[in-house]
Write an enzyme that holds these catalytic residues in place. Structure first.
Site, mmCIF file in Angstrom:
data_model
loop_
_atom_site.group_PDB
_atom_site.id
_atom_site.type_symbol
_atom_site.label_atom_id
_atom_site.label_comp_id
_atom_site.label_asym_id
_atom_site.label_seq_id
_atom_site.Cartn_x
_atom_site.Cartn_y
_atom_site.Cartn_z
ATOM 1 N N CYS A 167 -0.106 44.370 -18.695
ATOM 2 C CA CYS A 167 -1.280 43.505 -18.616
ATOM 3 C C CYS A 167 -2.159 43.568 -19.859
ATOM 4 C CB CYS A 167 -2.098 43.852 -17.373
ATOM 5 S SG CYS A 167 -1.159 43.659 -15.846
ATOM 6 N N HIS A 307 -11.650 44.181 -18.326
ATOM 7 C CA HIS A 307 -10.342 43.946 -17.713
ATOM 8 C C HIS A 307 -10.557 43.479 -16.276
ATOM 9 C CE1 HIS A 307 -6.070 44.157 -17.307
ATOM 10 N NE2 HIS A 307 -6.079 45.177 -16.461
ATOM 11 N N GLU A 318 -12.847 51.605 -14.959
ATOM 12 C CA GLU A 318 -13.344 50.912 -16.138
ATOM 13 C C GLU A 318 -14.867 50.961 -16.203
ATOM 14 O OE1 GLU A 318 -12.797 46.716 -18.597
ATOM 15 O OE2 GLU A 318 -12.286 46.770 -16.463
ATOM 16 N N LYS A 336 -11.539 37.077 -14.439
ATOM 17 C CA LYS A 336 -10.474 37.052 -13.431
ATOM 18 C C LYS A 336 -10.983 36.570 -12.074
ATOM 19 C CE LYS A 336 -7.354 40.460 -15.526
ATOM 20 N NZ LYS A 336 -8.088 40.863 -16.733
ATOM 21 N N HIS A 341 -5.462 36.955 -12.272
ATOM 22 C CA HIS A 341 -4.875 37.913 -13.217
ATOM 23 C C HIS A 341 -3.494 37.418 -13.645
ATOM 24 C CE1 HIS A 341 -3.776 41.327 -15.390
ATOM 25 N NE2 HIS A 341 -3.808 42.271 -14.471
ATOM 26 N N PHE A 400 -0.017 48.599 -16.836
ATOM 27 C CA PHE A 400 0.848 49.609 -16.244
ATOM 28 C C PHE A 400 1.522 50.418 -17.359
ATOM 29 C CE2 PHE A 400 1.838 47.312 -11.956
ATOM 30 C CZ PHE A 400 0.564 47.597 -11.529
#
Length: 412
Positions: A167, A307, A318, A336, A341, A400
C-alpha cells in the site's frame, strides 16, 4: 538539518486522476474537497461476499479513453494508468512528440497487477481447458506492464519501473522518480500508481484477514478514518499520476509548478507481515528521513495527508506517531473516507491530492468522521475543508511487510 546533501526539489508540473470520486482531476478533487464518500452499496463482481462493496470507478469508458484496440488488449489497472498519465502530461503542457525520449522515465506503483484478467482466465482454464486461455494473459496480468504500456504509449525510453511496496507502492514510485531526476538519469519522469483489484479472490483474501469493513447497512459511511467506530478499510480502485521535472527546468520552460517534492523517506518495520509495529517506530524513521532530506524540522510541517486506512490498528498507530514526531500543530486528513483504499494506487492518488492542497491552500476534510477516537490526539480536519496556508505537507503511506514511504511537499 545539517550534515546531509543539499535539498533537491522535483517540480510537480502535471497531475492526473482516475478515482471513485470521478474520472479526471477536476471531478475527483471536487468531491474530495466536499468530503463526499463514494463507497457503492454493492459491486456486482463482489456479489455474495461478506463485504461485497467498495469504491469502484464509474463512468470510465476505456474505449473512449485509450481506444478500442488497446482497451481490449490491456487490463483495467493499465487502462487507468494510461488515462491518468495522458491527463497529467496534458496538464504539464508536454508533447511526447517533441521531447528527448531517452531522457523520459516512467515509475508506477502497483500492488496486485492484472487481477481481473488473472481471475477471468483462471475460470476459463478450469471450465474450458488450456487452449481457451488468452495468449495475452501474461502481458495483461504482469505487475510491470502498467509502466511498460505507459512508456510505449508516450515513447518514454528512459527507465521504466514498477515499485511494489504494497500500500506504499504509489508513494515509493514518486520517491524513486525524484531520485532519477536528482541523479541526472532523467529530465522528466511520469510517476504514480494504479490498481484495479475489486475481484472476488483478492477481496475475499482481505476479508478473511479481517481487514475490511463489514458495515453493509451503511456502506457509504464504512470508510471512516480516525473515527471511534471504524472497523476496517473499504477497498477501491483507481490511479494517480504526477509529471515531475527539475524545478529549474520547469521554470525555464514557463511551466506551472503546482508543488515541489522536496523530501522522501522510506523505512521498514521489520516486525510483522500485516500488522503495524505498535509504536510506529518504522513509520517515524520514514517521516524523519523525509524531513532530513528536505532540510526541514518537525515544526515546519503544516499538514499531513495521513495513510488513515480506517482500520483500528493503523489509525491508532499512525496517530500516535504523528503526535510524537510533529505534535498537534499540523492539520491532518485522510482522503480514504472519500475514495476508499486503492492499495498500490493509494499513495499516488494522495500525492496528487497533497500537491493540490499545497497549491490551493485548502485541506480537504476526512469524510465520515463523526466521532473522533479519543486516542487520536490530533487536529483532524472533519465535516468541512479548511482554508489555510500550507507551505509544507507530508503524505504518509504504509504497507504490508512493514514498508513505509513518506513524501514531503513544499510550495512551488
Amino acid at each position: 538539518m545539517p550534515g546531509g546533501p543539499a535539498p533537491f526539489g522535483a517540480a510537480v508540473t502535471g497531475v492526473g486522476l482516475v478515482t471513485a470520486a470521478g474520472v479526471g482531476v477536476a471531478a475527483s478533487w471536487e468531491r474530495i474537497r466536499a468530503g463526499a464518500a463514494t463507497a457503492a452499496t454493492a459491486v456486482p463482481e463482489l456479489s455474495g461476499l461478506p463485504a461485497g462493496f467498495g469504491c469502484a470507478v464509474t463512468g470510465f469508458d476505456p474505449v473512449r479513453a485509450i481506444g478500442r484496440r488497446k482497451a481490449w488488449r490491456i487490463d483495467r489497472c493499465s487502462q487507468f494508468a494510461l488515462a491518468a498519465a495522458a491527463e497529467a502530461l496534458a496538464d504539464a503542457g508536454l508533447d511526447p512528440d517533441h521531447w528527448d525520449r531517452a531522457r523520459v522515465g516512467v515509475v508506477l506503483g502497483n500492488g496486485i497487477g492484472g487481477a481481473a484478467t488473472w481471475e477471468k482466465q483462471h475460470r476459463t482454464l478450469l471450465s474450458d481447458g488450456p487452449l481457451k486461455v488468452s495468449p495475452l494473459l501474461i502481458p495483461m496480468l504482469s505487475v510491470n506492464m502498467s509502466a511498460g504500456y505507459v512508456a510505449m504509449e508516450f515513447g518514454a525510453r528512459g527507465p521504466s519501473l514498477v515499485t511494489a511496496t504494497a500500500c506504499a507502492s504509489g508513494t515509493t514510485a514518486v520517491g524513486v522518480a525524484r531520485d532519477l531526476l536528482r541523479s541526472g538519469a532523467c529530465d522528466v519522469v511520469v510517476a504514480g500508481g494504479t490498481e484495479a483489484c475489486l475481484v472476488p479472490s483478492i477481496i475475499t483474501g482481505f476479508g478473511q484477514m479481517g481487514a475490511l469493513s463489514r458495515r453493509r447497512d451503511r456502506p457509504e459511511a464504512a470508510s471512516r478514518p480516525f473515527d471511534v467506530d471504524r472497523d476496517g478499510f473499504v477497498p477501491a480502485e483507481g490511479a494517480g499520476v504526477l509529471v515531475l521535472e527539475r524545478v529549474e527546468d520547469a521554470r525555464a520552460r514557463g511551466a506551472r509548478v503546482r508543488a515541489v517534492v522536496s523530501g522522501y523517506g522510506a523505512s521498514s518495520d521489520a516486525y510483522h507481515a500485516t500488522a503495524p509495529e505498535p509504536y510506529g517506530t518504522g513509520a517515524e524513521l520514514a517521516v524523519r528521513a523525509a524531513l532530513r532530506d528536505a532540510g526541514l524540522h518537525p515544526g515546519d510541517v503544516d499538514h499531513v495527508n495521513a495513510h488513515g486506512t480506517s482500520t483500528p490498528l493503523n489509525d491508532a498507530t499512525e496517530a500516535r506517531m504523528i503526535r510524537r514526531v510533529l505534535g498537534d500543530r499540523p492539520a491532518v486528513t485522510s482522503v480514504k473516507g472519500v475514495v476508499g483504499h486503492s492499495l498500490g494506487a493509494a499513495g499516488a492518488i494522495e500525492a496528487v491530492v497533497t500537491a493540490l492542497t499545497v497549491e490551493q491552500s485548502f485541506v480537504p476534510p476526512t469524510a465520515n468522521l463523526e466521532s473522533q477516537d479519543p486516542a487520536v490526539e490530533l487536529d483532524v480536519v472533519a465535516k468541512a475543508g479548511r482554508e489555510m496556508p500550507v507551505e509544507v505537507a507530508l503524505s504518509n503511506s504504509f504497507g504490508f511487510g512493514g514498508q513505509n514511504s513518506v513524501l514531503l511537499f513544499t510550495r512551488g
